[in-house]
Design a protein around this motif. Structure first.
Motif, PDB file in Angstrom:
ATOM      1  N   THR A  50       0.883  -1.331   0.042  1.00  0.00           N
ATOM      2  CA  THR A  50      -0.081   0.057   0.076  1.00  0.00           C
ATOM      3  C   THR A  50       0.786   1.181   0.222  1.00  0.00           C
ATOM      4  OG1 THR A  50      -1.753  -1.081   1.288  1.00  0.00           O
ATOM      5  CG2 THR A  50      -1.892   1.374   1.196  1.00  0.00           C
ATOM      6  N   THR A  51       1.931   1.397   0.898  1.00  0.00           N
ATOM      7  CA  THR A  51       2.748   2.326   1.024  1.00  0.00           C
ATOM      8  C   THR A  51       3.331   2.561  -0.406  1.00  0.00           C
ATOM      9  OG1 THR A  51       4.522   1.034   1.896  1.00  0.00           O
ATOM     10  CG2 THR A  51       2.867   2.410   3.412  1.00  0.00           C
ATOM     11  N   LEU A  52       3.774   1.678  -1.072  1.00  0.00           N
ATOM     12  CA  LEU A  52       4.537   1.733  -2.311  1.00  0.00           C
ATOM     13  C   LEU A  52       3.514   2.007  -3.413  1.00  0.00           C
ATOM     14  CD1 LEU A  52       6.899  -1.406  -2.323  1.00  0.00           C
ATOM     15  CD2 LEU A  52       7.609   0.973  -1.916  1.00  0.00           C
ATOM     16  N   SER A  80       8.734  10.160  -1.114  1.00  0.00           N
ATOM     17  CA  SER A  80       8.568  10.192   0.442  1.00  0.00           C
ATOM     18  C   SER A  80       7.971   9.009   0.731  1.00  0.00           C
ATOM     19  CB  SER A  80       8.002  11.439   1.081  1.00  0.00           C
ATOM     20  OG  SER A  80       8.616  12.314   0.961  1.00  0.00           O
ATOM     21  N   PHE A  81       6.553   8.642  -0.178  1.00  0.00           N
ATOM     22  CA  PHE A  81       6.194   7.411  -0.024  1.00  0.00           C
ATOM     23  C   PHE A  81       6.919   5.916  -0.290  1.00  0.00           C
ATOM     24  CE2 PHE A  81       2.050   9.792   0.188  1.00  0.00           C
ATOM     25  CZ  PHE A  81       1.526   9.179   1.154  1.00  0.00           C
ATOM     26  N   THR A  82       7.626   6.452  -1.117  1.00  0.00           N
ATOM     27  CA  THR A  82       8.564   5.357  -1.625  1.00  0.00           C
ATOM     28  C   THR A  82       9.500   5.013  -0.465  1.00  0.00           C
ATOM     29  OG1 THR A  82       8.481   5.867  -3.983  1.00  0.00           O
ATOM     30  CG2 THR A  82      10.273   4.575  -3.584  1.00  0.00           C
ATOM     31  N   LEU A  83      10.140   5.967  -0.083  1.00  0.00           N
ATOM     32  CA  LEU A  83      11.040   5.657   1.080  1.00  0.00           C
ATOM     33  C   LEU A  83      10.321   4.779   2.233  1.00  0.00           C
ATOM     34  CD1 LEU A  83      13.167   8.839   1.102  1.00  0.00           C
ATOM     35  CD2 LEU A  83      13.938   6.807   0.255  1.00  0.00           C
ATOM     36  N   CYS A  84       9.265   5.570   2.663  1.00  0.00           N
ATOM     37  CA  CYS A  84       8.542   4.859   3.874  1.00  0.00           C
ATOM     38  C   CYS A  84       8.151   3.337   3.416  1.00  0.00           C
ATOM     39  CB  CYS A  84       7.366   5.804   4.113  1.00  0.00           C
ATOM     40  SG  CYS A  84       7.587   7.370   4.863  1.00  0.00           S
ATOM     41  N   GLY A  85       7.815   2.985   2.138  1.00  0.00           N
ATOM     42  CA  GLY A  85       7.229   1.906   1.727  1.00  0.00           C
ATOM     43  C   GLY A  85       8.562   0.916   1.806  1.00  0.00           C
TER      44      GLY A  85
END
Length: 315
Positions: free
Chosen positions: A234-236, A295-300
Motif C-alpha cells: 500500500t505504501t509503495l 517520500s512514500f517510496t522511502l516509507c514503503g
C-alpha cells in the motif's frame, strides 16, 4: 450468605472478555508488536526522512483553509498580476489569473494526497481479495483468475486509466476508480504467492481438521499473515497512484473544478509557461509531485525491510 445480603451487594460484575480490554494478553502482544515495528523502522534513516516530509505535507494540506484561506482558489478574488515572478508578496509567483501559486500548491496537496490514498487503498483491496481467493481455492478457479490478472498486468496501466477516465464523467471519483481498477494485478500476484505459502503450514491443516471452513481459514489465518505484505504494498502503491493522478490531470482528464498538482501543470502548459520561460509556474507542482512520491517510496521500502528482515539483511 443470606438472600438479603445478596440483594444488597447487587449483581456480580462480569470479568472483561479475553482480548477485549487494554490489559489482556492479546492487547499486550499487539503493543509489543507495534513497539518492535517502530524500533525497526527508526533504524532506517531514509524512512524517517520520508515520514517527516509526509507529516509536514499532510499537516499543511489539512490546515490549508487556515494557512492560505479559501479565496486563493477563486479567479475573481485574485489580486496579483498575471504570471508574476516570485516576490515577497507571492513567494512562488502567480498563475495566469494572478492567483498565488503557493496557496494553490497547498490546496493541491489535499486533492493529490486524497486521490493517492483512496486509489491505492482500492487497488490493494482488489488485489488482496483476488490473491487470497486464488491462493486459497487453487485449481481451475486459481488458473482462470491468474490468467485474467496476467492480462491486466501486461496491459499498460496508464492507457487503461486514460480510457476509463475518458469514457466516464470527469470527477475525482472517476480518477480514483480508474487508477484503482487498473493497478491491482501486482498486489494480487504477491498476495497469491504469500497465501500459497501460508496454506502449506501445519496449523492450516489443524484448523480444517477442527471444522474450520473457507471463510474461517481465510479470515482468521491467511489474511493476518498477508497483511504485512499488503501494508508494504500500500505504501509503495500510493506514490504510483499520485503520479498517475498527476498525469491524468496534466492530460486534462481530471476534475476541472478542483485544484491539484497535475491540474496546475496542465494550466501552466496551456498558459505557455514552457515557451515563455515562466519556470516558477512549472517547478513547484512538479517538485511537489516528485517529493511526495519519493517520500512514500522511502516509507514503503522501510516498512518492507522491517516486515521482511531478509530484505534488510541484504542491504
Amino acid at each position: 450468605m443470606t438472600l438479603a445480603d445478596t440483594q444488597q451487594q447487587g449483581p456480580a460484575e462480569l470479568p472483561p472478555r479475553h482480548g477485549r480490554y487494554a490489559g489482556s494478553p492479546a492487547w499486550q502482544r499487539r503493543r509489543a508488536a507495534v513497539a518492535r515495528f517502530w524500533r525497526g523502522y527508526r533504524s532506517h534513516r531514509a524512512g524517517l526522512v520520508g515520514l517527516a516530509a509526509l507529516v509536514v505535507i499532510a499537516l499543511a494540506a489539512v490546515a490549508a483553509p487556515l494557512l492560505v484561506g479559501d479565496d486563493v482558489r477563486s479567479v475573481t478574488a485574485a489580486t496579483g498580476a498575471p504570471l508574476a515572478a516570485p516576490s515577497l508578496d507571492y513567494p512562488l509567483g502567480t498563475d495566469q489569473f494572478g492567483r498565488s501559486l503557493l496557496g494553490l500548491l497547498v490546496w493541491g496537496a489535499r486533492v493529490s494526497l486524497t486521490v493517492g490514498l483512496l486509489a491505492a487503498a482500492l487497488s490493494v483491496a482488489i488485489g488482496t481479495l483476488v490473491g487470497v481467493v486464488a491462493g486459497h481455492f487453487g485449481g481451475a478457479l486459481s488458473t482462470v483468475v491468474m490468467r485474467i490478472t496476467d492480462w491486466f498486468l501486461v496491459m499498460p496501466t496508464l492507457v487503461l486509466a486514460i480510457v476509463l477516465a475518458t469514457v466516464m464523467s470527469r470527477s475525482l471519483w472517476t480518477v480514483v476508480l480508474a487508477i484503482g481498477v487498473t493497478s491491482w494485478p501486482t498486489t494480487a500476484r504477491l498476495v497469491r504467492a504469500q497465501t500459497t505459502a501460508v496454506e502449506s503450514r501445519p496449523y492450516i491443516e489443524r484448523a480444517r481438521a477442527l471444522g474450520g471452513g473457507h471463510r474461517h481459514v481465510m479470515a482468521r489465518h491467511v489474511l493476518p499473515n498477508v497483511l504485512p505484505l499488503v501494508l508494504a504494498q500500500t505504501t509503495l502503491g500510493i506514490s504510483t497512484a499520485i503520479l498517475t493522478e498527476a498525469t491524468l490531470a496534466f492530460l486534462g482528464l481530471g476534475d476541472p473544478t478542483v485544484v491539484s498538482w497535475g491540474g496546475m501543470l496542465q494550466d501552466a502548459r496551456e498558459a505557455g509557461a514552457v515557451s515563455s520561460g515562466d519556470w516558477w509556474y512549472l517547478a513547484p507542482p512538479g517538485i511537489a509531485v516528485a517529493l511526495v512520491a519519493l517520500s512514500f517510496t522511502l516509507c514503503g521500502r522501510a516498512v518492507e525491510s522491517v516486515l521482511n528482515p531478509r530484505l534488510g539483511a541484504g542491504r
